[in-house]
Design an enzyme around this catalytic site. Structure first.
Site, short mmCIF file in Angstrom:
data_model
loop_
_atom_site.label_atom_id
_atom_site.label_comp_id
_atom_site.label_asym_id
_atom_site.label_seq_id
_atom_site.Cartn_x
_atom_site.Cartn_y
_atom_site.Cartn_z
N GLN A 136 0.83 -1.21 0.00
CA GLN A 136 0.00 0.00 0.00
C GLN A 136 0.87 1.25 0.00
OE1 GLN A 136 -3.49 -0.52 2.91
NE2 GLN A 136 -2.05 -2.10 3.58
N ILE A 138 3.68 4.09 -1.12
CA ILE A 138 3.95 4.78 -2.39
C ILE A 138 5.38 5.31 -2.44
CG2 ILE A 138 1.53 5.38 -2.74
CD1 ILE A 138 2.13 8.19 -1.72
N ASP A 139 6.24 4.82 -1.52
CA ASP A 139 7.57 5.41 -1.35
C ASP A 139 8.68 4.71 -2.12
OD1 ASP A 139 8.06 3.05 0.20
OD2 ASP A 139 7.26 4.07 1.97
N HIS A 154 -1.33 1.53 -4.52
CA HIS A 154 -1.71 2.95 -4.48
C HIS A 154 -0.80 3.84 -5.31
CE1 HIS A 154 -3.72 1.96 -0.36
NE2 HIS A 154 -4.46 1.58 -1.39
N GLY A 245 3.39 -4.68 8.92
CA GLY A 245 3.31 -3.25 9.19
C GLY A 245 2.08 -2.58 8.64
N ASN A 271 3.55 -7.00 13.26
CA ASN A 271 3.06 -5.65 13.51
C ASN A 271 3.39 -5.23 14.93
OD1 ASN A 271 1.79 -3.42 12.30
ND2 ASN A 271 -0.17 -3.89 13.24
#
Length: 304
Positions: A136, A138-139, A154, A245, A271
């Protein structure tokens, strides 16, 4: 598959919670196991491993998550900026926000969790086994760590899409345009730049010059259909799933692991805390992903 039923990005809601509830007459589920040896035994035999990752894995690299209390950029939380409506109302403000995030990301590095996933993929691929990352985030930290088989639900901070011609391309310029240089500071007292729209990032395709937007999936937008088709195929083949995470509150990604668990696929959650779906999984390893994940994915004694 559940992927096709929830193709819009959004926050977990009561309808989805109802879908995740066990049948009323089902016995109370036991606490997920934290037995690393038991997990590694399953891991050693798995042929199609899926790793679902969320903001928590990036947070350990020092990436701002803009989640929860204090998750503000200036006086706004991300969901109020990451929408088509926000961009339409004030593209300068939204571009300042994303420019800040891009510049921050250029100073960050993959952490041991990213590296462990990438090394696992490379190692197992030589033995005919597959590791796919569905993220998820976007980095692009997974890519920088060396992962190859990545599905970015995403989008990416480092891609742009033209609002006029639709052209999408990678863009690693720093700054992305001259008018944004030195802009985007997150302090709530920072004055807005109010950059004229003609000075915001523009398309460089011949004869276009349309306004660019970040090529990310904003809240309320549909996820890319091609990406979802690939996700569907990967989940169909999955025989072990790691959830790393993620708070499991943003759908459709929040549905992936519970759906696999309902089919009998072992799911292991890594997590810092329990999530709304923890009790559906076979394993739960609590703590920083950079600490818990490397020993879980290290070479097994049965490997050559």
């Amino acid at each position: 598959m559940i992927v096709r039923q929830f193709a819009h990005r959004g926050v977990f809601n009561s309808h989805l919670c109802d879908l995740l509830k066990p049948p009323r007459r089902r016995p109370i589920m036991a606490r997920p196991s934290s037995d690393l040896a038991a997990f590694r035994e399953i891991f050693s035999k798995s042929k199609n491993v899926v790793v679902l990752t969320g903001a928590g894995v990036s947070a350990e690299s020092g990436v701002p998550t803009f989640r929860g209390a204090g998750g503000y950029w200036r006086k706004w939380q991300a969901p109020t900026l990451a929408t088509p409506e926000a961009f339409s109302r004030n593209p300068s403000r939204v571009w300042e926000f994303y420019h800040y995030r891009r510049e921050v990301m250029l100073t960050k590095k993959p952490n041991p969790a990213h590296v462990a996933i990438a090394e696992c993929e490379e190692r197992l691929s030589k033995r005919g086994r597959k590791v796919t990352v569905i993220t998820q985030n976007i980095d692009e930290l997974h890519r920088r760590a060396g992962s190859k088989d990545i599905l970015e639900l995403h989008g990416s901070l480092f891609k742009t899409r033209c609002m006029s011609c639709g052209h999408e391309a990678a863009n690693y310029k720093s700054p992305i345009c001259a008018a944004l240089e030195g802009k985007g500071a997150p302090d709530p007292d920072t004055d807005e730049a109010n950059i004229p729209i003609q000075h915001l990032p523009r398309c460089e395709q011949p004869g276009c010059a349309g306004l660019l937007r970040p090529a990310v999936v904003w809240f309320g937008e549909s996820l890319d259909s091609d990406v979802l088709e690939r996700v569907d195929a990967v989940l169909d083949a999955c025989d072990l799933c790691l959830v790393v995470g993620t708070s499991s509150v943003v759908y459709p990604a929040a549905m992936f692991a519970p759906n696999l668990a309902s089919r009998g696929v072992p799911v292991a959650e890594f997590n810092m805390e329990d999530t709304p779906v923890t009790m559906r999984f076979k394993f739960h390893f609590q703590g920083p992903c950079g600490t818990t994940l490397p020993p879980a994915l290290a070479p097994h004694e049965t490997e050559d």
